[in-house]
Design an enzyme around this catalytic site. Structure first.
Site, PDB file in Angstrom:
ATOM      1  N   ALA A 116       0.865  -1.177   0.000  1.00 23.13           N
ATOM      2  CA  ALA A 116       0.000   0.000   0.000  1.00 23.13           C
ATOM      3  C   ALA A 116       0.903   1.229   0.000  1.00 23.13           C
ATOM      4  O   ALA A 116       1.428   1.644   1.037  1.00 23.13           O
ATOM      5  CB  ALA A 116      -0.923   0.003   1.212  1.00 23.13           C
TER       6      ALA A 116
ATOM      7  N   LEU B 101       2.428  -1.116   4.680  1.00 23.94           N
ATOM      8  CA  LEU B 101       2.188   0.325   4.593  1.00 23.94           C
ATOM      9  C   LEU B 101       3.526   1.010   4.340  1.00 23.94           C
ATOM     10  O   LEU B 101       4.361   1.142   5.233  1.00 23.94           O
ATOM     11  CB  LEU B 101       1.540   0.838   5.877  1.00 23.94           C
ATOM     12  CG  LEU B 101       0.210   0.161   6.269  1.00 23.94           C
ATOM     13  CD1 LEU B 101      -0.308   0.732   7.587  1.00 23.94           C
ATOM     14  CD2 LEU B 101      -0.828   0.320   5.175  1.00 23.94           C
ATOM     15  N   ASP B 102       3.726   1.447   3.105  1.00 21.14           N
ATOM     16  CA  ASP B 102       5.014   1.977   2.663  1.00 21.14           C
ATOM     17  C   ASP B 102       5.219   3.420   3.120  1.00 21.14           C
ATOM     18  O   ASP B 102       4.314   4.251   3.022  1.00 21.14           O
ATOM     19  CB  ASP B 102       5.075   1.905   1.127  1.00 21.14           C
ATOM     20  CG  ASP B 102       6.316   2.560   0.558  1.00 21.14           C
ATOM     21  OD1 ASP B 102       7.407   2.010   0.764  1.00 21.14           O
ATOM     22  OD2 ASP B 102       6.190   3.631  -0.071  1.00 21.14           O
ATOM     23  N   ALA B 103       6.425   3.712   3.599  1.00 21.06           N
ATOM     24  CA  ALA B 103       6.844   5.094   3.944  1.00 21.06           C
ATOM     25  C   ALA B 103       5.820   5.799   4.818  1.00 21.06           C
ATOM     26  O   ALA B 103       5.561   7.000   4.655  1.00 21.06           O
ATOM     27  CB  ALA B 103       7.089   5.894   2.660  1.00 21.06           C
ATOM     28  N   ILE B 104       5.264   5.075   5.745  1.00 26.46           N
ATOM     29  CA  ILE B 104       4.091   5.527   6.488  1.00 26.46           C
ATOM     30  C   ILE B 104       4.395   6.665   7.471  1.00 26.46           C
ATOM     31  O   ILE B 104       3.500   7.427   7.853  1.00 26.46           O
ATOM     32  CB  ILE B 104       3.466   4.322   7.226  1.00 26.46           C
ATOM     33  CG1 ILE B 104       1.964   4.491   7.343  1.00 26.46           C
ATOM     34  CG2 ILE B 104       4.152   4.028   8.542  1.00 26.46           C
ATOM     35  CD1 ILE B 104       1.238   4.318   6.054  1.00 26.46           C
TER      36      ILE B 104
END
Length: 551
Positions: A126, A225-228
């Site tokens: 995501a 959850l990417d680079a959240i």
């Protein structure tokens, strides 16, 4: 809806009732189409990290090739696959998404994803901090379509408060775009092509919720959850790890649990360890897993120092807020090896030495901007084997040093994530960097299925040695209850040997690691114990860079 109300009041005090109503509608839609299946992490879980097009073969989509390869070569040790962003994109090898809900036609289609899910659990990415500037959302924003108003963040580049913002890159925080004939400076944490979403707008929160539940409906058991850490922006702060960011993740978890309680959420925050683990929340309300970002550089540091004092001390400090959380352990990924997670564990001078080793092994070093205008190492861009070993060394020595680190990773409490280039014994792709000018391409080479197969079936090849040893370890690991991700673990050293002790109700497994080039006497540790790899009595010594799992 009452259980979500407090969070919505905190995030969107002017839009509470409307937002709650929208959440209810989205949940009802996905409840009707999302299968409810049991899924619980255990010792049998090992996750392959791969692009949708990491493997190529003629006359089939790359997702079909991935399925074929995994079923033929990995099924006995790998039960899950993390497919890196497989959506239409414009840059960053997938992390600049044009459309969250489509499969990139270059890779295949949703039917191919469904076929893959028949044999493996799936993790979807995501990429929800930012989108491609070529997305319909950003195009609508630029033409001032009311539907996309405030979807992205405009800011005055002259504001001094922008200097406080944490920067993971060296290029500008804001980039200029043509917004319906006017200049607009828009927030871009990572690049000019990756424009940050505006979570202060509840419409973005709802749009992304729809995306997350769509992924669950398409078979995602795990969502990354990417680079959240950068989600929420507030001038006058560092704009990283803000309370609003944590509350959004917590709220997404609460909502998803109502629709698909089996879903596992993983946060990706490449930051110092104490900041990274904050995304566990209280152990019950935020991430189920967080990336163990300190492990990859720390293993490399310990191997090059031939000393496990720092590794042992760090491992002994690992704490989890509950028995419902665990680490996502890895040594290599599509990105480089982040060195920020070493801060506070080793000195900046030692980090600098690691960077020099990378460069001497034909790797690259990426830098970040600091508030004082200086730059410092952010990421080591190097295949993990080439980070640990000199490419000119003998293959047998290279394999021993590399597999030592992989064995440590596999024995740590948590779930192992194994990058495709690690399990197949790859090396630096220097030509990929030269051709693209992108440092991270050094560890992203696409593999031809037929050539890979040829090398795997070639006795004594580097690929076959690594692959065979890796699969053997994975089979041993999945058969031992002591390797349960949430199970008990102790860390200590004796005679310079790093020891990971894993315990189940029936057995205790001792994992012994020699990080030095000399032999280690371990007779007192192995007396009366069985080597899990051979089924024979355990040896009384460890040779250079050798490891042993005993019970």
């Amino acid at each position: 809806m009452e259980q979500f109300k407090k969070d919505i009041q905190f995030l969107y005090p002017d839009r509470v009732d409307e937002t709650l109503q929208e959440i209810d509608q989205i949940m009802n839609h996905y409840r009707a189409i999302t299968p409810s299946e049991a899924f619980k992490l255990d010792e049998e879980d090992a996750i392959l990290i791969t692009y949708a097009d990491s493997f190529k073969d003629e006359n089939e989509s790359t997702l079909q090739t991935l399925n074929k390869l995994c079923k033929k070569y990995l099924k006995e040790g790998i039960n899950s696959i993390h497919i890196l962003p497989f959506y239409p994109y414009t840059s960053d090898d997938g992390f600049s998404v044009v459309d969250y809900m489509e499969v990139n036609p270059d890779f295949g289609n949703w039917k191919d994803v469904a076929e893959l899910e028949k044999s493996f659990y799936l993790m979807f990415d995501a990429v929800i901090n930012h989108m491609s500037k070529s997305s319909d959302w950003f195009k609508g924003f630029l033409r001032e379509d009311p539907e996309f108003e405030n979807f992205f963040i405009e800011e005055n580049p002259d504001k001094e408060e922008l200097n406080m913002v944490t920067r993971p890159r060296v290029w500008p925080l804001l980039h200029k775009y043509n917004k319906n004939g006017k200049d607009a400076f828009v927030w871009t944490t990572f690049s000019e092509d990756q424009v940050d979403l505006n979570y202060a707008n509840p419409k973005i929160f709802l749009k992304v919720l729809d995306v997350l539940l769509f992924y669950v409906s398409k078979g995602a058991k795990l969502i990354r959850l990417d680079a959240i850490a950068f989600m929420w922006k507030k001038l006058g702060t560092t704009c990283i790890h803000l309370e609003e960011t944590h509350r959004i993740i917590q709220l997404y978890r609460k909502i998803i649990e109502q629709v698909a309680p089996q879903t596992v959420m993983i946060t990706e925050t490449n930051v110092p360890h104490s900041e990274n683990i904050s995304y566990f929340g209280n152990g019950l309300n935020e991430a189920h897993m967080v990336y163990n970002f300190s492990l990859p550089p720390l293993l490399a540091y310990s191997l090059h120092k031939e000393n496990v004092d720092v590794l042992t001390h760090w491992a002994q400090s690992l704490q989890l807020p509950s028995d419902k959380t665990c680490f996502f352990n890895f040594t290599a990924s599509h990105d480089g090896i982040g060195v920020r997670p070493l801060q506070g564990i080793v000195s900046d001078a030692e980090i600098g030495k690691l960077a020099k080793i990378v460069e001497s092994h034909n790797g690259r070093v990426s830098y970040k901007s600091n508030p004082d205008g200086s730059e410092s190492p952010y990421e080591l861009n190097c295949n993990y084997m080439d980070l640990l070993t000199n490419p000119n060394e003998a293959d047998d020595l290279r394999v021993k040093r590399f597999m030592l680190t992989q064995a440590v990773m596999l024995s740590m409490p948590g779930v192992p994530g194994i990058y495709y280039h690690s399990i197949f014994g790859s090396e630096n792709d220097e030509q990929g960097v030269i051709d693209s000018g992108i440092n991270r391409r050094i560890n992203r080479k696409k593999l031809e299925f037929s050539q890979l197969e040829k090398e795997l079936n070639q006795p004594g090849s580097l690929r076959s040695k690594v692959y065979e040893m890796y699969m053997k370890m994975l089979k041993v690991r999945k058969a031992e209850k002591a390797f349960d991700p949430f199970g008990e673990a102790k860390f200590y050293q004796e005679n310079g040997v790093f020891i990971v002790e894993r315990k189940s109700a029936s057995d205790t497994v001792y994992c012994l690691y020699n990080f030095t080039g000399g032999e280690k006497d371990i007779e007192k540790l192995t007396e009366g114990k069985i080597d899990l790899a051979t089924g024979n009595n355990a040896d009384s010594s460890l040779t250079a860079y050798e490891f042993m799992w005993i019970v």
